[in-house]
Enzyme design. Sequence first.
Site, short mmCIF file in Angstrom:
data_model
loop_
_atom_site.label_atom_id
_atom_site.label_comp_id
_atom_site.label_asym_id
_atom_site.label_seq_id
_atom_site.Cartn_x
_atom_site.Cartn_y
_atom_site.Cartn_z
N ASN A 1 0.85 -1.11 0.09
CA ASN A 1 0.00 -0.04 -0.02
C ASN A 1 0.82 1.14 0.21
O ASN A 1 1.60 1.41 0.95
CB ASN A 1 -0.81 -0.10 1.28
N LYS B 1 -0.01 4.32 -0.37
CA LYS B 1 -0.51 5.35 0.41
C LYS B 1 -0.34 6.58 -0.31
O LYS B 1 -0.28 6.49 -1.80
CB LYS B 1 0.21 5.62 1.95
N HIS C 1 -9.51 1.15 5.13
CA HIS C 1 -8.38 1.37 5.96
C HIS C 1 -8.38 2.39 7.06
O HIS C 1 -9.12 3.38 7.14
CB HIS C 1 -7.36 1.80 5.11
N GLU D 1 -6.57 4.63 8.16
CA GLU D 1 -6.44 5.89 8.10
C GLU D 1 -7.33 6.75 7.60
O GLU D 1 -7.72 7.88 7.57
CB GLU D 1 -5.05 6.11 6.94
N GLU E 1 -5.29 -5.23 10.70
CA GLU E 1 -4.19 -4.16 11.06
C GLU E 1 -4.47 -3.41 12.39
O GLU E 1 -5.43 -2.40 12.31
CB GLU E 1 -4.14 -3.04 9.92
N GLY F 1 2.65 2.03 10.98
CA GLY F 1 3.40 3.14 10.82
C GLY F 1 4.22 3.47 11.85
O GLY F 1 4.76 4.41 12.01
N SER G 1 3.51 -2.22 10.17
CA SER G 1 5.06 -2.22 10.53
C SER G 1 5.70 -3.55 10.14
O SER G 1 6.60 -4.04 10.73
CB SER G 1 5.66 -1.70 11.91
C1 PEP Z 1 -0.75 -0.03 6.06
O1 PEP Z 1 -0.96 1.41 5.76
O2 PEP Z 1 -1.51 -0.82 5.84
C2 PEP Z 1 0.38 -0.33 6.77
C3 PEP Z 1 0.39 -1.77 7.50
O3 PEP Z 1 1.33 0.50 7.11
P1 PEP Z 1 2.87 0.24 7.69
O4 PEP Z 1 3.17 -1.08 7.22
O5 PEP Z 1 3.68 1.49 7.22
O6 PEP Z 1 2.79 0.11 9.05
#
Ligand code: PEP
Length: 253
Positions: free
Chosen positions: A10, A12, A93, A95, A164, A170, A210
Site C-alpha cells: 500500500n 498510500k 483502511h 487512515e 491491522e 506506521g 509495521s
Molecule cells: C498500512 O498502511 O496498511 C500499513 C500496514 O502500514 P505500515 O506497514 O507502514 O505500518
Amino acid sequence: MADRPYIVGNWKMNGMRAMLPEARAIDRAAQRLMKVEVALAPPFTLIHAVHREVEQIGVGAQDCHAGRDGAHTGDVSAAMIADAGAKFVILGHSERRAAHREDNDMVAAKIAAANAAGLDIILCCGESLETRDEGRAEDFVLGQLRHALAHVDAAGERLTVAYEPVWAIGTGRTAAPRDIAAMHAAIRTLLVESFGAEEGAQVRILYGGSVKPENAREILALENVDGALVGGASLSAESFLGIAHAAIGDEDA
Ligand code: PEP
C-alpha cells in the site's frame, strides 16, 4: 499460512512517475517468485501507469467512492478504478476511517460499489490501543467485519481481510505473535460462519502493521496469517521483496 502467501503493498500518498522503475523491479522479481502472490496499490494517479508497466503482479486502488458517477468533485469511482486497470480495492483502511470519518456504513456502501464494478476487495479492520487495553479488541474487530461482510457479494479468493491494529500502522510496533494468531483465528471462525467452510477457508487474512523483512518470517509463519498488507516497507523494491522472500522462508530474506 496459505499455500501461496499474498503480499500487498500500500503506497498510500507516495509515488511519482519516478517510482515506476520500483514497480517494474517488483514485478520482474515476482515473475521468479511464483510461490508468492504479489500486488501493489499505488495512488490513483499511478494506477494506469503501474498497470501498463507490470505483467505479473496485481494492481489495485487504496479506496473508492461509494457512488457510481456524478457530482462528487475530487472523488474516484470503483468503475473508474477498474477502467484504469485495477483489479482490487482496499476498503476500510484505518487512515481513511480516522481522517475521512469513514464509518462502517460508509465502508459497506463502498463494498457495494466495488461489487458492482467487479473489483476484488481487501477489507481492513483493526482496533485502537485503547480498545485493546480495555480487552475489547476481538469484539470490536469482529463487529467491524460483521457489518461489512453482510454486503460482500463474492467471498472466496475475491475477498481478502486485512487485520491491522491501528496502533501498529506506521509506528514500528507490531502486535505480539500470540495476539495476531488469536485475532486471525477469530476472524477465520467468523468467515466460516458467514460463508461456509469451503468459501470461508479460501478468504485470505493478511496481517498489517509495521511488517518489514526482519519481522515478516515470524508473523507470516503463524496459523491463519495468509500474507501481509505492507505500507512503508513496500516503497522500496528491496524491502518489499525481502518480505515476499520471507513469506516462503527463503534464507536470503
Ligand atoms: C498500512 O498502511 O496498511 C500499513 C500496514 O502500514 P505500515 O506497514 O507502514 O505500518
